[in-house]
Scaffold this motif. Structure first.
Motif, mmCIF file in Angstrom:
data_model
loop_
_atom_site.group_PDB
_atom_site.id
_atom_site.type_symbol
_atom_site.label_atom_id
_atom_site.label_comp_id
_atom_site.label_asym_id
_atom_site.label_seq_id
_atom_site.Cartn_x
_atom_site.Cartn_y
_atom_site.Cartn_z
ATOM 1 N N ASN A 88 -4.122 1.832 13.035
ATOM 2 C CA ASN A 88 -4.985 3.195 12.396
ATOM 3 C C ASN A 88 -5.255 2.982 10.875
ATOM 4 N N LEU A 89 -6.457 2.663 10.734
ATOM 5 C CA LEU A 89 -7.041 2.415 9.233
ATOM 6 C C LEU A 89 -7.736 3.785 8.703
ATOM 7 N N GLY A 90 -7.168 4.398 7.774
ATOM 8 C CA GLY A 90 -8.253 5.751 7.498
ATOM 9 C C GLY A 90 -9.234 5.231 6.673
ATOM 10 N N ASP A 91 -10.113 6.083 6.426
ATOM 11 C CA ASP A 91 -11.398 5.634 5.685
ATOM 12 C C ASP A 91 -11.005 5.298 4.115
ATOM 13 N N ARG A 92 -10.266 5.904 3.421
ATOM 14 C CA ARG A 92 -9.877 5.582 2.149
ATOM 15 C C ARG A 92 -9.136 4.220 1.907
ATOM 16 N N ASP A 93 -8.167 4.282 3.005
ATOM 17 C CA ASP A 93 -7.076 3.130 3.162
ATOM 18 C C ASP A 93 -7.977 1.997 3.253
ATOM 19 N N LEU A 94 -8.924 2.284 4.245
ATOM 20 C CA LEU A 94 -9.860 0.819 4.712
ATOM 21 C C LEU A 94 -10.691 0.402 3.244
ATOM 22 N N LEU A 142 -1.131 9.511 -3.855
ATOM 23 C CA LEU A 142 -1.893 9.525 -2.962
ATOM 24 C C LEU A 142 -1.520 9.557 -1.269
ATOM 25 N N ASN A 143 -0.115 9.151 -1.193
ATOM 26 C CA ASN A 143 0.541 9.088 0.015
ATOM 27 C C ASN A 143 0.500 10.382 0.834
ATOM 28 N N ASP A 144 0.450 10.310 2.081
ATOM 29 C CA ASP A 144 0.485 11.374 3.078
ATOM 30 C C ASP A 144 1.853 11.586 3.356
ATOM 31 N N THR A 145 2.541 12.699 2.674
ATOM 32 C CA THR A 145 3.820 12.813 3.147
ATOM 33 C C THR A 145 4.355 13.411 4.555
ATOM 34 N N THR A 146 3.185 13.897 5.002
ATOM 35 C CA THR A 146 3.474 14.492 6.537
ATOM 36 C C THR A 146 3.492 13.509 7.550
ATOM 37 N N ARG A 147 2.570 12.722 7.472
ATOM 38 C CA ARG A 147 2.574 11.380 8.475
ATOM 39 C C ARG A 147 3.468 10.399 8.004
ATOM 40 N N GLY A 148 4.065 10.143 6.744
ATOM 41 C CA GLY A 148 5.063 9.364 6.196
ATOM 42 C C GLY A 148 4.242 7.992 5.951
ATOM 43 N N TRP A 149 3.054 7.740 6.342
ATOM 44 C CA TRP A 149 2.287 6.419 5.791
ATOM 45 C C TRP A 149 0.893 6.861 5.434
ATOM 46 N N GLY A 150 0.215 6.004 4.809
ATOM 47 C CA GLY A 150 -1.152 6.067 4.654
ATOM 48 C C GLY A 150 -1.489 6.931 3.365
ATOM 49 N N VAL A 151 -3.000 7.398 3.479
ATOM 50 C CA VAL A 151 -3.429 8.255 2.474
ATOM 51 C C VAL A 151 -3.514 9.694 2.912
ATOM 52 N N ALA A 152 -3.023 10.693 2.075
ATOM 53 C CA ALA A 152 -3.117 12.119 2.154
ATOM 54 C C ALA A 152 -4.407 12.424 2.459
ATOM 55 N N ASP A 212 0.821 -1.090 -0.148
ATOM 56 C CA ASP A 212 0.026 -0.044 -0.093
ATOM 57 C C ASP A 212 1.068 1.255 -0.209
ATOM 58 N N SER A 213 2.024 1.318 0.683
ATOM 59 C CA SER A 213 3.032 2.507 0.575
ATOM 60 C C SER A 213 3.480 2.720 -0.735
ATOM 61 N N VAL A 214 3.707 1.737 -1.278
ATOM 62 C CA VAL A 214 4.302 1.920 -2.811
ATOM 63 C C VAL A 214 3.147 2.492 -3.728
ATOM 64 N N VAL A 215 1.942 1.779 -3.615
ATOM 65 C CA VAL A 215 0.759 2.086 -4.434
ATOM 66 C C VAL A 215 0.376 3.507 -4.082
ATOM 67 N N TYR A 216 0.170 3.990 -2.832
ATOM 68 C CA TYR A 216 -0.163 5.243 -2.832
ATOM 69 C C TYR A 216 0.824 6.384 -3.194
ATOM 70 N N ALA A 217 2.318 5.908 -3.020
ATOM 71 C CA ALA A 217 3.158 6.927 -3.600
ATOM 72 C C ALA A 217 3.267 6.944 -4.921
ATOM 73 N N LEU A 218 3.028 5.917 -5.838
ATOM 74 C CA LEU A 218 3.086 6.029 -7.143
ATOM 75 C C LEU A 218 1.784 6.664 -7.495
ATOM 76 N N ALA A 219 0.669 6.387 -7.105
ATOM 77 C CA ALA A 219 -0.626 7.142 -7.419
ATOM 78 C C ALA A 219 -0.735 8.500 -6.812
#
Length: 189
Positions: free
Chosen positions: A90-96, A60-70, A51-58
């Motif tokens: 922690n599972l955010g709604d979009r991550d879920l 979508l990654n949260d660069t402030t937290r360092g993980w998950g979706v922005a 998911d970290s790789v997918v979100y980064a390439l898409a």
């Protein structure tokens, strides 16, 4: 023209592979991602490194937290807490949404490779993101009390229990077909 195989873990690997994907076209790059940190939580298959790789390439990654979706929201977590359900991961709604889609497809019989490709494509990613294996391989940490899946030790227990050993449940495991194919390429750099 040579082909690059990038081996990636989580957040740091996602940053590296996003940089590689920015300068290499999809036909020159295969990104093989660790699945040893995957685990089951709330009935869902969670693949943090994929998911970290997918979100980064898409993008979508949260660069402030360092993980998950922005710009994530946390309503599902709030409800889990209100219901007394496990809320330590922690599972955010979009991550879920990602975990629900993955888990449903896996339960329907698709391989992790097929699911990862479909979800990546749905998010507009042209580069090949492949799991290291389609078999469940789990990193487990031995503590004084018990063996814990890596995420239980790392996130839930916050690395507090002293580590006495590490094992990889599910080994030996065959590489995923796409990883095996990338390794067999004559133009592999």
């Amino acid at each position: 023209m040579s082909h690059l195989l990038a081996l990636s873990g989580g957040v740091g690997g996602a940053k590296l592979t996003a940089g590689l994907a920015a300068v290499l076209p999809p036909e020159q790059l295969t990104i093989a991602v660790n699945t040893g940190d995957d685990f089951e939580h709330l009935g869902l298959t969670i693949c943090p490194d994929i998911d970290s790789v997918v979100y980064a390439l898409a993008g979508l990654n949260d660069t402030t937290r360092g993980w998950g979706v922005a710009d994530e929201t946390w309503q599902a977590m709030a409800m889990l807490r209100a219901l007394g359900a496990p809320d330590w991961f922690n599972l955010g709604d979009r991550d879920l949404g990602m975990h629900l889609a993955r888990s449903a497809r896996l339960r329907a019989g698709e391989s992790l490779s097929a699911v990862t490709a479909a979800l990546s494509n749905a998010l507009g990613i042209g580069h090949s993101i492949v799991p290291m294996t389609d078999a469940p391989v789990r990193t487990q940490v031995e503590t004084a009390d018990d063996w814990l899946d890596f995420q239980h030790w790392f996130v839930r227990e916050q690395c507090r229990p002293e580590v006495r050993g590490i094992r990889f449940a599910g080994l030996p495991a065959a590489p995923s077909p796409a990883l095996a194919g990338a390794l067999a390429r004559p133009d592999l750099a």
